[in-house]
Write a protein that holds these residues in place. Structure first.
Motif, PDB file in Angstrom:
ATOM      1  N   GLU A   9       0.833  -1.196   0.000  1.00  0.00           N
ATOM      2  CA  GLU A   9       0.000   0.000   0.000  1.00  0.00           C
ATOM      3  C   GLU A   9       0.869   1.248   0.000  1.00  0.00           C
ATOM      4  OE1 GLU A   9      -3.775   0.793   2.493  1.00  0.00           O
ATOM      5  OE2 GLU A   9      -2.187   1.904   3.508  1.00  0.00           O
ATOM      6  N   THR A  30      -1.453  -4.738  -4.850  1.00  0.00           N
ATOM      7  CA  THR A  30      -1.120  -3.349  -4.557  1.00  0.00           C
ATOM      8  C   THR A  30      -2.417  -2.564  -4.404  1.00  0.00           C
ATOM      9  OG1 THR A  30      -1.073  -2.510  -6.841  1.00  0.00           O
ATOM     10  CG2 THR A  30       0.912  -3.602  -6.028  1.00  0.00           C
ATOM     11  N   GLN A  31      -2.365  -1.554  -3.545  1.00  0.00           N
ATOM     12  CA  GLN A  31      -3.525  -0.680  -3.419  1.00  0.00           C
ATOM     13  C   GLN A  31      -3.069   0.732  -3.102  1.00  0.00           C
ATOM     14  OE1 GLN A  31      -6.306  -1.494  -0.299  1.00  0.00           O
ATOM     15  NE2 GLN A  31      -4.867  -1.114   1.350  1.00  0.00           N
ATOM     16  N   ARG A  37       0.803  -6.286   5.511  1.00  0.00           N
ATOM     17  CA  ARG A  37       0.698  -5.095   4.678  1.00  0.00           C
ATOM     18  C   ARG A  37       1.998  -4.300   4.801  1.00  0.00           C
ATOM     19  NH1 ARG A  37      -3.453  -0.457   6.329  1.00  0.00           N
ATOM     20  NH2 ARG A  37      -1.944  -0.359   8.035  1.00  0.00           N
ATOM     21  N   SER A  42       4.106  -0.756   3.439  1.00  0.00           N
ATOM     22  CA  SER A  42       4.157   0.524   2.743  1.00  0.00           C
ATOM     23  C   SER A  42       5.569   0.714   2.217  1.00  0.00           C
ATOM     24  CB  SER A  42       3.774   1.673   3.685  1.00  0.00           C
ATOM     25  OG  SER A  42       2.420   1.579   4.072  1.00  0.00           O
ATOM     26  N   HIS A  46      -3.278  -3.783   9.638  1.00  0.00           N
ATOM     27  CA  HIS A  46      -4.261  -3.587   8.576  1.00  0.00           C
ATOM     28  C   HIS A  46      -5.586  -4.297   8.843  1.00  0.00           C
ATOM     29  CE1 HIS A  46      -2.366  -7.412   7.530  1.00  0.00           C
ATOM     30  NE2 HIS A  46      -3.379  -7.684   6.738  1.00  0.00           N
TER      31      HIS A  46
END
Length: 330
Positions: free
Chosen positions: A51, A155-156, A178, A180, A290
């Motif tokens: 993310e 992916t978001q 999750r 980043s 998350h």
């Protein structure tokens, strides 16, 4: 005590992981912790959610991880008009044979890259639920197994960005961790400009392992020893998310299993045949944060679920070193 066979298996795992790590880091500059966590999820047999805002290299990381393993790879670009059958497959009537034939969808691959997963509707997102948890697809009353290993790297974009749908709680709970990606350091960005400015770094990326290696090494990770003290510590941390006053949704039993499996993989990647509380602490935030939902008051106070997990870790007593490493009587 750790046997000679176990020591050899752990050495093999470390060597394979090191090859894969070097392959991925040849593409992803200056993000060793992100790559390490990605490999932890891979060898734990889980799924990974990346993310960040657009342009951070999420898709590049997913592709690099997929290409570093000699396995079947399918990419799904999630869009608002994507249908569940595009992912799982559809039954088509064969006029010559006079019967329906199942046409597998994009999920029938060993590594599935789901790009911008939260741009599709919740109905389409939910098409992955059975596949991610049970490694199978059910269509028209028949069940079709998925290949091994089966890894979803999705992916978001952050949910506040235009054109995104929040992932349902059930969907988020299927992802082991999750991550980043974040902005690179200036030096890493300079190296990226020099090396990636003329051609795609993926073009020269050769596989560093194959699917059979990954399946075998996932079994090695599952055999890593966990003492009763560390089992209790995992449960205490997870229960802490369910009783914290600033959380309205705590971690599920599946989250506890994912935290334990990720800790086993981290221990194996470190060359250890047993899990320490340190492994659990290092993975608690990416594995648990998350899945949690803060209370409205916590949101008003700008409390993040990452900070709340860290608070739970501070409050949870850590088992002593002897109890954590107690291997006698195995």
């Amino acid at each position: 005590m750790t046997t000679y066979e176990e020591t050899g298996a752990l050495t093999d795992l470390s060597a394979t992981a090191d090859r894969v790590r070097r392959a991925v880091e040849s593409v992803i500059e200056g993000k060793p912790e992100v790559v390490r966590l990605s490999l932890t999820v891979l060898f734990a047999g889980g799924h990974l959610l990346l993310e960040d805002v657009p342009g951070m290299g999420k898709t590049m990381l997913a592709k690099a991880l997929a290409r570093s393993i000699d396995s079947s790879v399918r990419r799904i670009q999630f869009t608002p008009d994507l249908l569940p059958s595009d992912i799982t497959g559809v039954s088509v009537y064969d006029q010559k044979r006079g019967e329906f034939e199942f046409k597998p969808g994009a999920v029938f691959a060993q590594v599935v890259i789901g790009d911008e997963i939260n741009r599709a509707s919740p109905k389409t997102q939910s098409a992955l639920l059975e596949a991610m948890e049970e490694r199978q697809v059910t269509a028209d009353g028949r069940t079709y197994p998925l290949p091994e290993p089966f890894l979803v790297v999705a992916t978001q974009n952050p949910v506040e960005m235009e054109g995104t749908y929040p992932l349902p709680e059930a969907q988020r709970d299927r992802f082991m961790a999750r991550v980043s990606v974040g902005y690179p350091a200036p030096e890493a960005e300079m190296r990226m400009l020099r090396s990636h400015g003329g051609a795609s770094p993926l073009d020269g990326l050769a596989p560093a392992a194959d699917a059979a290696d990954i399946v075998r090494l996932i079994d090695v990770v599952r055999a890593v020893h966990v003492s009763d003290a560390v089992h209790r510590y995992v449960v205490d941390v997870v229960v802490g998310t369910r009783t914290h006053p600033e959380l309205r949704l705590g971690a599920s039993p599946r989250a506890a299993l994912h935290l334990l499996r990720a800790a086993k993989a981290a221990a194996a990647l470190a060359g250890r045949g047993f899990v320490l509380p340190d492994d659990v602490q290092q993975l608690a935030v990416p594995v648990l944060a998350h899945r949690l939902l803060p209370t409205p008051q916590a949101q008003l106070n700008r409390q993040t679920t990452e900070n709340l997990v860290l608070d739970i870790l501070r409050r949870t007593p850590v088992p002593d070193a002897y109890a954590a490493q107690h291997l006698q009587g195995r």
